[in-house]
Design an enzyme around this catalytic site. Structure first.
Site, PDB file in Angstrom:
ATOM      1  N   ASP A 103      41.703  49.864  15.957  1.00 32.27           N
ATOM      2  CA  ASP A 103      40.719  48.834  16.183  1.00 32.27           C
ATOM      3  C   ASP A 103      39.549  49.405  15.564  1.00 32.27           C
ATOM      4  O   ASP A 103      39.395  50.223  15.062  1.00 32.27           O
ATOM      5  CB  ASP A 103      40.673  48.565  17.623  1.00 32.27           C
ATOM      6  CG  ASP A 103      39.501  47.718  18.103  1.00 32.27           C
ATOM      7  OD1 ASP A 103      39.637  46.627  17.452  1.00 32.27           O
ATOM      8  OD2 ASP A 103      38.863  47.831  19.022  1.00 32.27           O
ATOM      9  N   ASP A 121      35.947  47.484  16.280  1.00 35.78           N
ATOM     10  CA  ASP A 121      34.788  47.505  17.130  1.00 35.78           C
ATOM     11  C   ASP A 121      35.032  48.401  18.475  1.00 35.78           C
ATOM     12  O   ASP A 121      35.739  48.487  18.881  1.00 35.78           O
ATOM     13  CB  ASP A 121      34.531  46.139  17.555  1.00 35.78           C
ATOM     14  CG  ASP A 121      34.145  44.993  16.615  1.00 35.78           C
ATOM     15  OD1 ASP A 121      34.196  45.292  15.537  1.00 35.78           O
ATOM     16  OD2 ASP A 121      33.835  43.826  16.824  1.00 35.78           O
TER      17      ASP A 121
END
Length: 423
Positions: A202, A204
């Site tokens: 991922d 963020d």
């Protein structure tokens, strides 16, 4: 101990190098380390035509523990006594302590059900480590070996365990680790751990410290509104796609030129460059999937040399954001789909993939991967993932793969043409 292969000419292929009833001696040496001790002990044993069955040494804070399992001299009790006296004499001359134990055969074969248990602490307390060791024993496991993988910025140690199923061991240890404030990973041992892998992250709050949409929102003057929706979505309280559309709508009218400002504001997570650089050196392929935006992830892909990157795209018309995204939304299910697609393109089975994420929308991806790592994640995600890392250093994921800090630093030094720091 590490078994050393040895085969005499009379042995048939596939037969054990040392029969269970063969007399052997365990020679143990303790003391201050310095160059030449291993060679000196083996030279002393060589005078008695002893065969090495097993050999291992450990140096801790300048003190050496050297163990050699050797066959007993062929000429019987008199030669064994002479060997003992000679070894003790050599050790005394070298200001070392020696212990020699008679026995038969080699080590017992390791039991089935083998795992690598990695424990991370910042700091790693003796209390937490003792509880982990006791739980391993309580589950029916045996600790065959322990080694340190890192001493800073976290302490990481790896236990080689046999005799208990990896899944059962993980279930047994995870609650204790959480209660004691340490991170723990249980990975089945075997060749697959060394196989070429794919790591997908991922973005963020994982690869970077920020939530990209909040950076855009700060320029649009709606940061607080967007942050509230983001937090609810990451906790799993809102449907991600609906929350994404709601947040992006608040950016309508913002000038596209703000993209360059946001890119400059993005902060990589500590250890992110080290993680990616090391994985690439090892031949891994690395990708990112994000519920954020290609306007930022494409720049990260180019900067870090990533192999794969996929995210949502903010729609732009006449130089301004429209408040919409183009194409399909990268949501929870989409991330898992992308992991599978990247794996197929990389030629890597899912069992050899690693996924790293922090939010509820990462759960499908974490569960689909061979190893799912919850990185500084929400409680829901920490509970559901294979393992959790709660220290703020992304390169600690390397330790879960059995890669030590020393190996990482040596590779960096070699690449830079610097001498390796021997501390």
């Amino acid at each position: 101990m590490i078994s050393a292969a040895h085969t005499t000419p009379s042995q048939a292929p596939g037969t054990p190098p040392t029969a269970a009833d063969t007399p052997t001696l365990l020679v143990k040496i303790f003391g201050k380390d310095r160059p030449g001790l291993t060679a000196g002990l083996l030279e002393t044993l060589a005078a008695f035509a002893a065969d090495v069955v097993d050999l291992e040494q450990v140096v801790t804070r300048g003190r050496i523990t050297l163990c050699a399992l050797v066959t007993t001299p062929a000429h019987g009790q008199e030669s064994e006594g002479e060997l003992r006296a000679t070894v003790h004499g050599w050790a005394e001359a070298m200001q070392l302590q020696a212990e020699i134990i008679s026995g038969v055969g080699d080590n017992r074969p390791r039991a089935a059900g083998r795992s690598h248990v990695t424990v991370l602490g910042h700091p790693l307390s003796a209390e937490a480590t003792s509880v982990i060791a006791a739980r391993i024993a309580g589950a029916g496991g045996n600790i065959d070996r322990i080694r340190r993988l890192a001493k800073y910025p976290v302490t990481a140690v790896e236990f080689d365990v046999s005799g208990v199923d990896s899944g059962l061991l993980r279930t047994e240890l995870a609650p204790q680790a959480a209660h004691r404030g340490v991170d723990i990973a249980v990975v089945a041992a075997g060749l697959q751990r060394r196989a070429r892998r794919l790591v997908v992250m991922d973005v963020d709050s994982t690869l970077i410290q920020d939530e990209v949409i909040e950076l855009f929102a700060a320029h649009a003057g709606c940061e607080q509104q967007v942050a509230e929706v983001t937090a609810a979505a990451m906790r799993g309280e809102l449907d991600f796609e609906q929350s994404l559309h709601a947040r992006v709508a608040l950016l309508a009218g913002l000038e596209e030129s703000v993209v360059e400002k946001v890119r400059a504001e993005v902060r990589l997570t500590p250890g992110a460059r080290t993680l990616v650089r090391t994985l690439k050196r090892l031949g891994f392929q690395v990708g990112v999937v994000s519920g954020g935006f290609t306007q930022v992830t494409d720049a990260l892909r180019d900067e870090l040399g990533l192999d794969f990157a996929s995210a949502n795209t903010l729609e732009v018309v006449d130089g301004r954001f429209t408040g919409r995204v183009t194409g399909g939304v990268v949501d929870r299910a989409g991330k898992a789909t992308l992991l599978r697609r990247f794996a197929a393109e990389a030629g890597v089975p899912l069992s050899q993939t690693v996924a790293i994420g922090d939010g509820a929308n990462d759960l499908d991806m974490l569960n689909a991967a061979g190893l799912g790592v919850a990185f500084n994640a929400k409680p829901l995600v920490r509970t559901a993932a294979d393992t959790a890392v709660t220290v703020p250093f992304l390169d600690t994921v390397l330790y879960l793969l059995g890669i030590s800090r020393e190996e990482v630093e040596a590779a960096d030094a070699e690449a830079d043409g610097r001498p390796v720091d021997a501390r």
